[in-house]
Enzyme design. Structure first.
Site, PDB file in Angstrom:
ATOM      1  N   ASP A  75       0.842  -1.184   0.000  1.00 60.40           N
ATOM      2  CA  ASP A  75       0.000   0.000   0.000  1.00 60.40           C
ATOM      3  C   ASP A  75       0.880   1.238   0.000  1.00 60.40           C
ATOM      4  O   ASP A  75       1.722   1.395   0.871  1.00 60.40           O
ATOM      5  CB  ASP A  75      -0.871  -0.014   1.261  1.00 60.40           C
ATOM      6  CG  ASP A  75      -1.933   1.054   1.236  1.00 60.40           C
ATOM      7  OD1 ASP A  75      -2.182   1.604   0.164  1.00 60.40           O
ATOM      8  OD2 ASP A  75      -2.502   1.323   2.300  1.00 60.40           O
ATOM      9  N   GLY A 623       4.072  -8.024 -24.751  1.00 53.95           N
ATOM     10  CA  GLY A 623       3.525  -9.168 -25.466  1.00 53.95           C
ATOM     11  C   GLY A 623       4.359 -10.399 -25.140  1.00 53.95           C
ATOM     12  O   GLY A 623       5.047 -10.454 -24.124  1.00 53.95           O
ATOM     13  N   SER A 624       4.339 -11.396 -26.006  1.00 51.83           N
ATOM     14  CA  SER A 624       5.165 -12.589 -25.801  1.00 51.83           C
ATOM     15  C   SER A 624       6.579 -12.308 -26.294  1.00 51.83           C
ATOM     16  O   SER A 624       6.881 -11.208 -26.769  1.00 51.83           O
ATOM     17  CB  SER A 624       4.574 -13.768 -26.579  1.00 51.83           C
ATOM     18  OG  SER A 624       4.624 -13.484 -27.978  1.00 51.83           O
ATOM     19  N   HIS A 646      -1.757  -6.613 -17.731  1.00 50.42           N
ATOM     20  CA  HIS A 646      -0.310  -6.557 -17.506  1.00 50.42           C
ATOM     21  C   HIS A 646       0.452  -7.297 -18.600  1.00 50.42           C
ATOM     22  O   HIS A 646       1.656  -7.501 -18.497  1.00 50.42           O
ATOM     23  CB  HIS A 646       0.046  -7.114 -16.137  1.00 50.42           C
ATOM     24  CG  HIS A 646       0.145  -8.618 -16.071  1.00 50.42           C
ATOM     25  ND1 HIS A 646      -0.855  -9.444 -16.519  1.00 50.42           N
ATOM     26  CD2 HIS A 646       1.129  -9.432 -15.614  1.00 50.42           C
ATOM     27  CE1 HIS A 646      -0.495 -10.700 -16.337  1.00 50.42           C
ATOM     28  NE2 HIS A 646       0.698 -10.731 -15.792  1.00 50.42           N
ATOM     29  N   GLY A 649      -1.550 -12.279 -21.857  1.00 51.05           N
ATOM     30  CA  GLY A 649      -2.342 -13.336 -21.230  1.00 51.05           C
ATOM     31  C   GLY A 649      -2.185 -14.664 -21.956  1.00 51.05           C
ATOM     32  O   GLY A 649      -2.128 -14.710 -23.198  1.00 51.05           O
TER      33      GLY A 649
END
Length: 717
Positions: A75, A623-624, A646, A649
């Site tokens: 936090d 990306g990848s 992020h 995926g």
């Protein structure tokens, strides 16, 4: 509408930016989370959403007074509205007023090495009616903030306000005005005072610093207010041109002759005339400097002959003066002159005495006198400083502002030609990957301030300190990476993705186990044991939150250590080892939790595989290993709880990717990228991930693209 409200029956809705139907297991996981009684408003699913543990990766979950220890985070705290922040215009403003303006402004920030720079910032309200502490400094300043707000320590690391101890040394911010009205800033790394307008210039806010043939480059203040160092008020000029410009204004009676200025000028000159500095030195020094420079340029040989014997001729007069009563009296007066310490106000004899006093008593920093919990609550505010993630307070210290990190370098793609493989091999040699660790503990890692807090962590990790120290500055495996990229303008970027390594994972497992045991004891019937949670205010919650903060700090510093090594390697190959200043730096967390204000309520926001994307937040969406990556800026979409994806995926699980694809597929899909091409990284093949362009299209309402990157070097564990 950019998002879709899923047709599932749950107490709170599920909004999806994925633009494709969820599988049965994904739907079940979304329903499980949305069924929890403390989930606030709705659950948001990012475009890269896919199966995870307990909750979907790519989900954003806001909760009231409870948190699920399935995410790792920290936090970032905030300050009360009256907290003063100095800006480069020479004035200090209440942080509440800066937030109300809703505009960008420029603050002073500090690098980890103690160099003060200028950077763009924005302010916002972050929480309502939150608990507070008062931090008292040795310069008699008091700072009221949330207990978790991080202060910059003298060594460039950070520590939460409630963990500061008496005598803790903080990174100092000293500012003063010289006799000519210019703002001076003390540089912590050198102890030297620097004019603020040159800090602005050397921070890159005025563009490239030009050269003027036969002249020294100076900075002109357009409105003639030397304390106003806003970039739009500053202009580069040659020193001769600058002097000529000021003389022309006087000759034409411009600017200087309005009544208010004339009164100030006459009063100032009269006051200066009464002092030795004003009468004897100031006027004659300026006139003499102009004349002698002109003389040196026009008659260089005559000047050399004229000063050839200056030392010999002056020596006898200097000796005579020093031995005279007048000279002895002057020397005695200088030796007994007192100087005021700007930190504590002490009167100290001689400049050397003042230097020794500051070194002994203050160590060129501010120290904490006390941290006092307060018994009232207030709304609090914070700044976002994308480039440096910290800012100075008027009280005289630097504080943190609220993953992955990337830096834009001044190098271009052409400079990489023929060097990619050497760069990759040097990276792999310098930064351990996978389960590996450093053979020796790096000095910067050993000096990390948070090691002193290690004994306060969960008992289950107390035998892991040595391993954690050796893993500081290591990448790990899975989807963690180090990449050299270039953007559409052929500018070189350095990017890496890593986390809190083994120690972070062990801490998470310890607390997840505790949460599951508490759920059993309480008889909580959860749809999934991995959704066990802690309730705010309990000892278990406080212990978990403390360890989350420590682990997130570890992850951040781990990336800093790696990025420093990474940057040094690239500089070795592209600049002969000379250090270069980044043009832009971006840091962002994912898999973490923060306490934020959404829909006018205080909530805990867990971003599991998601990035915060509030207005003006910089973020990284990779990306990848064979696809594009993106540097983005948040749009502050309320429905996504100001979040974005992020990454791309996963489309296939790791095991399925290994069964579907071959080594030849990997080689084909990573053409043009200098990277490992073996079965050890087959599960990271680009085909195992969603198409990044589609993922970006699905979140056009969440972020705007700042830069599009293509990697040319990729290192994985």
């Amino acid at each position: 509408m950019p998002y879709e409200k899923l047709e599932i029956t749950t107490p709170t809705p599920v909004l999806s930016w994925a633009n494709h139907p969820l599988g049965s297991e994904e739907t079940k996981m979304a329903k499980n989370v949305a069924s929890l009684p403390f989930v606030f408003k709705h659950v948001a699913l990012m475009p890269d959403v896919h199966l995870g543990k307990g909750a979907l990766v790519g989900s954003v979950i806001a909760t009231k007074e409870a948190i699920i220890p399935a995410a790792v985070g920290v936090d970032i705290g905030c300050f009360v509205g009256d907290t003063l922040v100095p800006l480069v215009d020479g004035k200090s403003y209440r942080i509440q007023d800066l937030a109300a303006q809703g505009k960008k402004f420029i603050v002073y920030s500090c690098t980890p090495t103690g160099k003060i720079v200028a950077a763009q910032a924005t302010a916002k309200l972050t929480r309502h009616n939150t608990s507070l502490v008062k931090v008292i400094l040795d310069n008699r300043e008091e700072i009221i903030c949330t207990p978790d707000h991080q202060f910059m320590l003298r060594d460039g690391t950070y520590k939460e306000a409630e963990l500061l101890q008496t005598g803790t040394s903080l990174m100092p911010f000293y500012a003063q005005t010289d006799k000519d009205g210019y703002t001076l800033i003390a540089q912590p790394y050198s102890g030297m005072w620097q004019k603020a307008h040159w800090i602005i210039a050397r921070s890159g806010l005025l563009g490239k610093i030009p050269k003027f043939e036969g002249q020294r480059t100076v900075i002109h203040h357009r409105n003639f207010q030397q304390s106003d160092n806003c970039p739009q008020n500053l202009e580069f000029m040659g020193d001769c041109d600058h002097s000529a410009y000021h003389r022309s204004l006087i000759d034409r009676n411009q600017h200087w002759q309005f009544p208010e200025f004339e009164n100030k000028r006459v009063t100032s000159l009269a006051q200066k005339a009464q002092t030795p500095e004003g009468y004897q030195y100031q006027y004659y020094a300026e006139r003499g400097t102009r004349n002698i420079l002109q003389y040196m340029q026009q008659q260089p040989e005559h000047f050399k002959n004229a000063v050839a014997d200056n030392g010999l001729r002056g020596k006898q007069y200097l000796i005579a003066y020093n031995q005279s009563d007048k000279g002895k009296a002057k020397s005695k007066e200088i030796a007994n002159r007192y100087y005021t310490c700007e930190i504590c106000g002490a009167e100290v004899k001689t400049p050397i005495g003042l230097h020794n006093h500051c070194k002994k008593e203050h160590q060129c920093n501010h120290q904490v006198v006390a941290v006092i919990p307060l018994n009232h609550t207030e709304d609090v505010y914070c700044l976002t400083v994308p480039e440096y993630s910290n800012f100075a307070l008027k009280a005289g210290v630097f504080v943190h502002n609220c993953g992955m990190c990337a830096i834009k370098t001044p190098f271009t793609g052409e400079q990489l030609e023929g060097k990619l493989k050497k760069i990759r091999l040097d990276i792999e040699a310098a930064i351990p990957t996978g389960f590996n660790e450093n053979k020796d503990i790096e000095k910067s890692a050993a000096n990390w301030q948070r090691w002193r807090d290690f004994p306060d962590l969960h008992p289950g990790v107390q035998d892991l300190q040595s391993k954690a120290m050796k893993q500081m500055g290591s990448l790990g495996g899975g989807n963690h990476f180090i990449e050299v990229c270039f953007d559409t303008e052929n500018q070189v970027w350095l990017m890496l993705h890593s986390g809190s390594r083994n120690i972070g994972n062990k801490l998470a497992q310890c607390h997840i186990h505790t949460a599951k045991e508490l759920a059993k004891m309480a008889g909580n019937l959860l749809p999934d044991p991995d959704l066990s949670y802690f309730v705010a205010g309990t000892p278990e919650f406080r212990a978990y939150w403390n360890d989350l903060q420590w682990a997130q700090d570890y992850a951040r510093f781990n990336r800093d250590v790696m990025m420093a090594r990474f940057k040094h390697i690239v500089e070795k190959h592209l600049a002969g080892g000379k250090a270069v200043k980044p043009l832009l730096q971006v840091n962002c967390h994912h898999n973490y939790a923060e306490k934020e204000v959404h829909f006018d309520e205080d909530v805990y926001v867990t971003r599991k595989g998601a990035v915060r994307a509030q207005n003006e937040d910089y973020g990284i969406i990779p990306g990848s290993m064979g696809a594009k990556s993106f540097i983005v800026k948040g749009k502050g979409n309320a429905h996504s709880f100001c979040s974005c994806s992020h990454g791309a995926g996963r489309l296939l699980s790791r095991n399925k990717a290994k069964n579907v694809y071959t080594l030849d597929d990997l080689i084909e899909q990573t053409q043009g990228v200098e990277c490992r091409k073996d079965t050890g990284v087959l599960d990271e093949i680009p085909g195992a991930y969603k198409p990044i362009d589609q993922v970006m299209a699905n979140q056009a309402d969440l972020v705007e693209v700042v830069a599009t990157l293509k990697q040319v070097v990729c290192v994985k564990g």
